[in-house]
Design a protein around this motif. Structure first.
Motif, PDB file in Angstrom:
ATOM      1  N   GLU A  22     -22.729  13.368  -0.703  1.00  0.00           N
ATOM      2  CA  GLU A  22     -22.869  13.470  -2.155  1.00  0.00           C
ATOM      3  C   GLU A  22     -23.963  12.537  -2.678  1.00  0.00           C
ATOM      4  O   GLU A  22     -24.767  12.918  -3.529  1.00  0.00           O
ATOM      5  CB  GLU A  22     -21.538  13.178  -2.845  1.00  0.00           C
ATOM      6  N   GLN A  23     -23.991  11.312  -2.172  1.00  0.00           N
ATOM      7  CA  GLN A  23     -25.023  10.358  -2.584  1.00  0.00           C
ATOM      8  C   GLN A  23     -26.413  10.854  -2.204  1.00  0.00           C
ATOM      9  O   GLN A  23     -27.345  10.777  -3.000  1.00  0.00           O
ATOM     10  CB  GLN A  23     -24.771   8.989  -1.942  1.00  0.00           C
ATOM     11  N   ALA A  25     -27.380  13.945  -1.652  1.00  0.00           N
ATOM     12  CA  ALA A  25     -27.728  15.106  -2.486  1.00  0.00           C
ATOM     13  C   ALA A  25     -28.179  14.664  -3.870  1.00  0.00           C
ATOM     14  O   ALA A  25     -29.202  15.142  -4.381  1.00  0.00           O
ATOM     15  CB  ALA A  25     -26.539  16.053  -2.580  1.00  0.00           C
ATOM     16  N   THR A  26     -27.456  13.751  -4.474  1.00  0.00           N
ATOM     17  CA  THR A  26     -27.806  13.272  -5.808  1.00  0.00           C
ATOM     18  C   THR A  26     -29.136  12.538  -5.792  1.00  0.00           C
ATOM     19  O   THR A  26     -30.000  12.780  -6.635  1.00  0.00           O
ATOM     20  CB  THR A  26     -26.700  12.351  -6.351  1.00  0.00           C
ATOM     21  N   HIS A  27     -29.298  11.667  -4.819  1.00  0.00           N
ATOM     22  CA  HIS A  27     -30.502  10.845  -4.722  1.00  0.00           C
ATOM     23  C   HIS A  27     -31.767  11.692  -4.602  1.00  0.00           C
ATOM     24  O   HIS A  27     -32.803  11.384  -5.190  1.00  0.00           O
ATOM     25  CB  HIS A  27     -30.371   9.901  -3.524  1.00  0.00           C
ATOM     26  N   PHE A  28     -31.688  12.793  -3.841  1.00  0.00           N
ATOM     27  CA  PHE A  28     -32.870  13.614  -3.601  1.00  0.00           C
ATOM     28  C   PHE A  28     -32.831  14.950  -4.346  1.00  0.00           C
ATOM     29  O   PHE A  28     -33.601  15.856  -4.059  1.00  0.00           O
ATOM     30  CB  PHE A  28     -33.078  13.814  -2.099  1.00  0.00           C
ATOM     31  N   ARG A  29     -31.949  15.021  -5.334  1.00  0.00           N
ATOM     32  CA  ARG A  29     -31.826  16.209  -6.195  1.00  0.00           C
ATOM     33  C   ARG A  29     -31.641  17.497  -5.390  1.00  0.00           C
ATOM     34  O   ARG A  29     -32.317  18.504  -5.607  1.00  0.00           O
ATOM     35  CB  ARG A  29     -33.017  16.313  -7.133  1.00  0.00           C
ATOM     36  N   LEU A  30     -30.713  17.412  -4.436  1.00  0.00           N
ATOM     37  CA  LEU A  30     -30.334  18.559  -3.628  1.00  0.00           C
ATOM     38  C   LEU A  30     -28.897  18.913  -3.975  1.00  0.00           C
ATOM     39  O   LEU A  30     -28.157  18.084  -4.490  1.00  0.00           O
ATOM     40  CB  LEU A  30     -30.450  18.223  -2.137  1.00  0.00           C
ATOM     41  N   HIS A  31     -28.487  20.112  -3.670  1.00  0.00           N
ATOM     42  CA  HIS A  31     -27.108  20.517  -3.938  1.00  0.00           C
ATOM     43  C   HIS A  31     -26.215  19.994  -2.814  1.00  0.00           C
ATOM     44  O   HIS A  31     -26.532  20.178  -1.629  1.00  0.00           O
ATOM     45  CB  HIS A  31     -27.022  22.045  -4.034  1.00  0.00           C
ATOM     46  N   LYS A  72     -34.451   2.828  -3.044  1.00  0.00           N
ATOM     47  CA  LYS A  72     -33.920   3.963  -3.819  1.00  0.00           C
ATOM     48  C   LYS A  72     -33.947   3.674  -5.284  1.00  0.00           C
ATOM     49  O   LYS A  72     -33.774   2.623  -5.757  1.00  0.00           O
ATOM     50  CB  LYS A  72     -32.503   4.297  -3.420  1.00  0.00           C
TER      51      LYS A  72
END
Length: 72
Positions: A22-23, A25-31, A72
């Motif tokens: 989840e982190q 995905a959020t960090h790299f704007r992925l689902h 980050k």
């Protein structure tokens, strides 16, 4: 040349940053479901996601994970 993004390789890149799915995905704007799919071997990253993974993998080889996480 097209990189072979196996589930093990995707997971290794994410873990080198010390992030959960989840982190990451959020960090790299992925689902988040995309990350799960790739890590379970049910699909492969393509397009911009492969560029992100390649850059992270290259950076991880040259920079300790702790330093990468701090940027980050």
């Amino acid at each position: 040349m097209v990189a072979d993004w196996t589930s093990v390789r995707v997971k290794a890149v994410r873990r080198s940053l010390g992030e959960t799915q989840e982190q990451f995905a959020t960090h790299f704007r992925l689902h988040p479901e995309s990350i799960r799919t790739w890590e379970q071997g049910r699909g492969n990253p393509s397009g911009p996601a492969t560029v992100i993974l390649e850059q992270l993998e290259a950076g991880a080889a040259a920079t300790p994970a702790r330093e990468l996480a701090a940027t980050k």
